[in-house]
Structure formats: C-alpha cells, structure tokens
Design a protein around this motif. Structure first.
Motif, PDB file in Angstrom:
ATOM      1  N   ARG A 134     -20.350 -60.042 -11.479  1.00  0.00           N
ATOM      2  CA  ARG A 134     -19.807 -61.230 -12.144  1.00  0.00           C
ATOM      3  C   ARG A 134     -20.536 -61.507 -13.453  1.00  0.00           C
ATOM      4  NH1 ARG A 134     -20.269 -65.119  -8.035  1.00  0.00           N
ATOM      5  NH2 ARG A 134     -22.225 -65.814  -8.919  1.00  0.00           N
ATOM      6  N   SER A 135     -21.836 -61.234 -13.457  1.00  0.00           N
ATOM      7  CA  SER A 135     -22.612 -61.377 -14.683  1.00  0.00           C
ATOM      8  C   SER A 135     -23.805 -60.432 -14.618  1.00  0.00           C
ATOM      9  CB  SER A 135     -23.087 -62.820 -14.885  1.00  0.00           C
ATOM     10  OG  SER A 135     -23.986 -63.195 -13.863  1.00  0.00           O
ATOM     11  N   VAL A 136     -24.290 -60.045 -15.786  1.00  0.00           N
ATOM     12  CA  VAL A 136     -25.439 -59.143 -15.890  1.00  0.00           C
ATOM     13  C   VAL A 136     -26.458 -59.800 -16.811  1.00  0.00           C
ATOM     14  CG1 VAL A 136     -26.234 -56.852 -16.591  1.00  0.00           C
ATOM     15  CG2 VAL A 136     -23.975 -57.120 -15.550  1.00  0.00           C
ATOM     16  N   LYS A 144     -30.205 -52.843 -18.937  1.00  0.00           N
ATOM     17  CA  LYS A 144     -30.877 -51.718 -19.589  1.00  0.00           C
ATOM     18  C   LYS A 144     -30.302 -50.379 -19.142  1.00  0.00           C
ATOM     19  CE  LYS A 144     -35.277 -54.120 -20.327  1.00  0.00           C
ATOM     20  NZ  LYS A 144     -36.703 -54.212 -19.934  1.00  0.00           N
ATOM     21  N   ALA A 145     -29.785 -50.340 -17.899  1.00  0.00           N
ATOM     22  CA  ALA A 145     -29.201 -49.098 -17.387  1.00  0.00           C
ATOM     23  C   ALA A 145     -27.764 -48.901 -17.857  1.00  0.00           C
ATOM     24  CB  ALA A 145     -29.249 -49.101 -15.867  1.00  0.00           C
ATOM     25  N   GLY A 146     -27.179 -49.946 -18.456  1.00  0.00           N
ATOM     26  CA  GLY A 146     -25.810 -49.828 -18.946  1.00  0.00           C
ATOM     27  C   GLY A 146     -24.756 -50.456 -18.061  1.00  0.00           C
ATOM     28  N   LEU A 147     -25.150 -51.160 -17.001  1.00  0.00           N
ATOM     29  CA  LEU A 147     -24.171 -51.858 -16.171  1.00  0.00           C
ATOM     30  C   LEU A 147     -23.638 -53.076 -16.922  1.00  0.00           C
ATOM     31  CD1 LEU A 147     -25.869 -51.723 -12.658  1.00  0.00           C
ATOM     32  CD2 LEU A 147     -23.891 -50.423 -13.444  1.00  0.00           C
ATOM     33  N   LYS A 148     -22.351 -53.380 -16.685  1.00  0.00           N
ATOM     34  CA  LYS A 148     -21.701 -54.463 -17.420  1.00  0.00           C
ATOM     35  C   LYS A 148     -20.908 -55.355 -16.470  1.00  0.00           C
ATOM     36  CE  LYS A 148     -21.131 -51.459 -21.457  1.00  0.00           C
ATOM     37  NZ  LYS A 148     -20.151 -50.816 -22.373  1.00  0.00           N
ATOM     38  N   GLU A 149     -20.648 -56.562 -16.955  1.00  0.00           N
ATOM     39  CA  GLU A 149     -19.803 -57.486 -16.198  1.00  0.00           C
ATOM     40  C   GLU A 149     -18.458 -56.821 -15.895  1.00  0.00           C
ATOM     41  OE1 GLU A 149     -17.553 -61.767 -16.949  1.00  0.00           O
ATOM     42  OE2 GLU A 149     -19.319 -61.236 -18.145  1.00  0.00           O
ATOM     43  N   GLY A 150     -18.000 -56.936 -14.649  1.00  0.00           N
ATOM     44  CA  GLY A 150     -16.738 -56.323 -14.245  1.00  0.00           C
ATOM     45  C   GLY A 150     -16.894 -54.973 -13.587  1.00  0.00           C
ATOM     46  N   ASP A 151     -18.060 -54.336 -13.744  1.00  0.00           N
ATOM     47  CA  ASP A 151     -18.308 -53.065 -13.054  1.00  0.00           C
ATOM     48  C   ASP A 151     -18.276 -53.281 -11.545  1.00  0.00           C
ATOM     49  OD1 ASP A 151     -18.585 -51.682 -15.400  1.00  0.00           O
ATOM     50  OD2 ASP A 151     -20.783 -51.528 -15.307  1.00  0.00           O
ATOM     51  N   ILE A 152     -17.823 -52.274 -10.826  1.00  0.00           N
ATOM     52  CA  ILE A 152     -17.812 -52.327  -9.362  1.00  0.00           C
ATOM     53  C   ILE A 152     -18.817 -51.312  -8.831  1.00  0.00           C
ATOM     54  CG2 ILE A 152     -16.453 -51.901  -7.273  1.00  0.00           C
ATOM     55  CD1 ILE A 152     -13.995 -52.809  -8.800  1.00  0.00           C
ATOM     56  N   ILE A 153     -19.778 -51.786  -8.049  1.00  0.00           N
ATOM     57  CA  ILE A 153     -20.740 -50.895  -7.407  1.00  0.00           C
ATOM     58  C   ILE A 153     -20.200 -50.544  -6.033  1.00  0.00           C
ATOM     59  CG2 ILE A 153     -23.094 -50.628  -6.545  1.00  0.00           C
ATOM     60  CD1 ILE A 153     -24.048 -52.526  -8.682  1.00  0.00           C
ATOM     61  N   ALA A 154     -19.880 -49.263  -5.838  1.00  0.00           N
ATOM     62  CA  ALA A 154     -19.297 -48.796  -4.577  1.00  0.00           C
ATOM     63  C   ALA A 154     -20.344 -48.217  -3.636  1.00  0.00           C
ATOM     64  CB  ALA A 154     -18.211 -47.758  -4.846  1.00  0.00           C
ATOM     65  N   LEU A 181     -29.740 -44.792  -7.705  1.00  0.00           N
ATOM     66  CA  LEU A 181     -28.480 -44.283  -8.235  1.00  0.00           C
ATOM     67  C   LEU A 181     -27.319 -45.141  -7.741  1.00  0.00           C
ATOM     68  CD1 LEU A 181     -27.346 -41.946  -9.969  1.00  0.00           C
ATOM     69  CD2 LEU A 181     -26.916 -40.734  -7.820  1.00  0.00           C
ATOM     70  N   CYS A 182     -26.610 -45.765  -8.680  1.00  0.00           N
ATOM     71  CA  CYS A 182     -25.459 -46.602  -8.355  1.00  0.00           C
ATOM     72  C   CYS A 182     -24.169 -45.862  -8.702  1.00  0.00           C
ATOM     73  CB  CYS A 182     -25.504 -47.909  -9.139  1.00  0.00           C
ATOM     74  SG  CYS A 182     -26.930 -48.958  -8.787  1.00  0.00           S
ATOM     75  N   THR A 183     -23.247 -45.803  -7.745  1.00  0.00           N
ATOM     76  CA  THR A 183     -21.911 -45.263  -7.999  1.00  0.00           C
ATOM     77  C   THR A 183     -21.046 -46.397  -8.509  1.00  0.00           C
ATOM     78  OG1 THR A 183     -22.188 -43.636  -6.225  1.00  0.00           O
ATOM     79  CG2 THR A 183     -19.940 -44.075  -6.984  1.00  0.00           C
ATOM     80  N   VAL A 184     -20.617 -46.302  -9.753  1.00  0.00           N
ATOM     81  CA  VAL A 184     -19.954 -47.415 -10.443  1.00  0.00           C
ATOM     82  C   VAL A 184     -18.508 -47.056 -10.756  1.00  0.00           C
ATOM     83  CG1 VAL A 184     -20.025 -48.920 -12.472  1.00  0.00           C
ATOM     84  CG2 VAL A 184     -22.167 -48.131 -11.430  1.00  0.00           C
ATOM     85  N   VAL A 185     -17.604 -47.975 -10.401  1.00  0.00           N
ATOM     86  CA  VAL A 185     -16.181 -47.796 -10.677  1.00  0.00           C
ATOM     87  C   VAL A 185     -15.808 -48.658 -11.877  1.00  0.00           C
ATOM     88  CG1 VAL A 185     -13.844 -48.054  -9.775  1.00  0.00           C
ATOM     89  CG2 VAL A 185     -15.706 -47.369  -8.238  1.00  0.00           C
ATOM     90  N   ARG A 186     -15.201 -47.998 -12.876  1.00  0.00           N
ATOM     91  CA  ARG A 186     -14.713 -48.695 -14.068  1.00  0.00           C
ATOM     92  C   ARG A 186     -13.280 -48.266 -14.332  1.00  0.00           C
ATOM     93  NH1 ARG A 186     -20.263 -47.146 -17.230  1.00  0.00           N
ATOM     94  NH2 ARG A 186     -21.427 -49.063 -16.784  1.00  0.00           N
ATOM     95  N   ARG A 187     -12.646 -48.935 -15.269  1.00  0.00           N
ATOM     96  CA  ARG A 187     -11.277 -48.556 -15.618  1.00  0.00           C
ATOM     97  C   ARG A 187     -11.205 -47.123 -16.111  1.00  0.00           C
ATOM     98  NH1 ARG A 187      -8.786 -53.858 -18.817  1.00  0.00           N
ATOM     99  NH2 ARG A 187      -8.895 -55.298 -17.036  1.00  0.00           N
ATOM    100  N   VAL A 193     -24.855 -44.338 -12.356  1.00  0.00           N
ATOM    101  CA  VAL A 193     -25.777 -45.064 -13.237  1.00  0.00           C
ATOM    102  C   VAL A 193     -27.110 -45.249 -12.513  1.00  0.00           C
ATOM    103  CG1 VAL A 193     -26.186 -47.208 -14.492  1.00  0.00           C
ATOM    104  CG2 VAL A 193     -23.856 -46.284 -14.339  1.00  0.00           C
ATOM    105  N   THR A 194     -28.184 -44.871 -13.191  1.00  0.00           N
ATOM    106  CA  THR A 194     -29.509 -44.981 -12.593  1.00  0.00           C
ATOM    107  C   THR A 194     -30.175 -46.281 -13.042  1.00  0.00           C
ATOM    108  OG1 THR A 194     -29.770 -42.590 -12.538  1.00  0.00           O
ATOM    109  CG2 THR A 194     -31.780 -43.917 -12.370  1.00  0.00           C
ATOM    110  N   VAL A 195     -30.519 -47.120 -12.067  1.00  0.00           N
ATOM    111  CA  VAL A 195     -31.183 -48.403 -12.327  1.00  0.00           C
ATOM    112  C   VAL A 195     -32.562 -48.367 -11.681  1.00  0.00           C
ATOM    113  CG1 VAL A 195     -31.026 -50.906 -12.055  1.00  0.00           C
ATOM    114  CG2 VAL A 195     -28.935 -49.547 -12.241  1.00  0.00           C
ATOM    115  N   THR A 196     -33.546 -48.934 -12.374  1.00  0.00           N
ATOM    116  CA  THR A 196     -34.893 -49.034 -11.805  1.00  0.00           C
ATOM    117  C   THR A 196     -35.212 -50.499 -11.570  1.00  0.00           C
ATOM    118  OG1 THR A 196     -35.604 -47.046 -13.008  1.00  0.00           O
ATOM    119  CG2 THR A 196     -37.332 -48.467 -12.104  1.00  0.00           C
ATOM    120  N   PRO A 197     -35.107 -50.978 -10.317  1.00  0.00           N
ATOM    121  CA  PRO A 197     -35.369 -52.393 -10.021  1.00  0.00           C
ATOM    122  C   PRO A 197     -36.818 -52.753 -10.280  1.00  0.00           C
ATOM    123  CG  PRO A 197     -34.154 -51.336  -8.233  1.00  0.00           C
ATOM    124  CD  PRO A 197     -34.658 -50.236  -9.129  1.00  0.00           C
TER     125      PRO A 197
END
Length: 202
Positions: A134-136, A144-154, A181-187, A193-197
């Motif tokens: 909903r928000s990043v 920083k990893a490139g995830l954006k609002e509206g992305d779906i993490i599957a 490693l996040c599997t991300v669904v976009r249009r 996408v690799t994120v480091t928490p």
C-alpha cells in the motif's frame, strides 16, 4: 487436549479453570500506545479466563507450561487465548540479550489481496492470495531494493506469502541484515527483488 489456566481472576488468588485446546497457530492483533502488532502462534482454549488471569500459566495435563494466558473475547462463550511458551521464551531471550524484541523491518505497509491465477503460475506458488504494498517508506530497505507501491509480493525466499500475517511472521529477527529474495508481481510480469531488512523493535 485438556488444559488448566492458573491465575488471579477478578482478584480471586490461586484460581484454576479447566478446558481444552480448541485451536493452534492463531494470530492475534494487539495494540500498544504507539503501534499495532501481531502476536503469533497463539493457543486458543475454552478454559475460562477473566481479568487477572493474564500472565498466568496455561498448563497441560502432564503439568507442562504450554502457554501464557493473554486475552479473552468479550461476549463469546468461553473463547480465550494464550501465547505459546515457545514465543514467550523467544521474547524473554530477546529482552535479556538486546533489551527489546527485534524484528526485521523493510519499510512497507500492505494489504492482503487476491492473486490472479496467471500470476500465481508465473510466480510458481500454489496460493490464491498474496500481499499488495500500500505504501513504501522513502529510503527504507524496500524502497532501496526497488519495491514500489502497488507491487504484489507472492513469495519470500520461495515460500508463499498468503497475506499480511504471513509477511509479519516471515520478517523475524533471523532475517535482519540477511538478503531476502522477494517474488514480485507487477503489470510487466514477475521479477525477483532482493531486500535486506534492518532491525526494528516490535
């Protein structure tokens, strides 16, 4: 399985009530003065709890402490909850070592959403729901990893994320500072996408 709840309900010291474990693995939302959090791996029981039972042990028929009495549902017919002893042990060890409970933080707010069948097939997950961002948070790990609002993490590290509860569970202390490693669904399709928490109290 039969259980007993021990506590001081309504000021009546040393009270024991009996019941059964009616469900395992529940998640229960809790709210403090500063934030809402999810209590994971909660035991549901019909042993009668009242104000004053909180913090007392939930004991098995073998005399083992399996949980810490935590909450009841007002108006329900004997539905109560206890934090599992494994969770309580984890919280205690975190507080002793770090002075707080650490959680992995990526800087997003999210909702549970339906996952279209085609997206599920492309993501190689077998679930029909996932998490929509909903928000990043600006300059957070997700941004920083490139995830954006509206992305779906599957999925995270190949494990399906069926909803917000799953996302919270997976972002535990073990993932702090570890590439995830996040599997991300976009249009435009599905991407990895690799994120480091980072660490955050929670």
């Amino acid at each position: 399985d039969p259980v007993m709840a021990v506590g001081n309900p309504l000021g009546l010291a040393g009270t024991v009530t009996a019941g059964v474990v009616s469900a395992l693995g529940r998640s229960m939302p809790a709210r403090s003065r500063t934030a809402a959090r999810l209590i994971e791996d909660v035991i549901q029981t019909d042993a009668a709890l009242n104000p004053g039972n909180s913090g007392g042990p939930l004991v098995s028929s073998a005399g083992e402490v399996i949980g810490v009495n935590t909450a009841m549902i007002h108006g329900a017919q004997g539905i109560a909850f206890a934090v599992a002893s494994n969770t309580a042990n984890f919280v205690i060890s975190e507080i002793i070592r770090f002075g707080r409970v650490r959680r992995a933080f990526i800087g997003v707010s999210a909702d549970t959403t339906n996952l279209p069948r085609r997206a599920a097939l492309l993501s190689q997950v077998s679930t029909s729901t996932a998490v929509r961002l909903r928000s990043v948070e600006k300059n957070g790990p997700a941004a920083k990893a490139g995830l954006k609002e509206g992305d779906i993490i599957a999925a995270i590290d190949g494990r399906p994320v069926t909803g917000v509860d799953d996302l919270v569970r997976m972002l535990d202390a073990e993932r702090i500072g570890r590439e995830t490693l996040c599997t991300v669904v976009r249009r435009t399709g599905v991407s990895q996408v690799t994120v480091t928490p980072v660490a955050r109290a929670g």
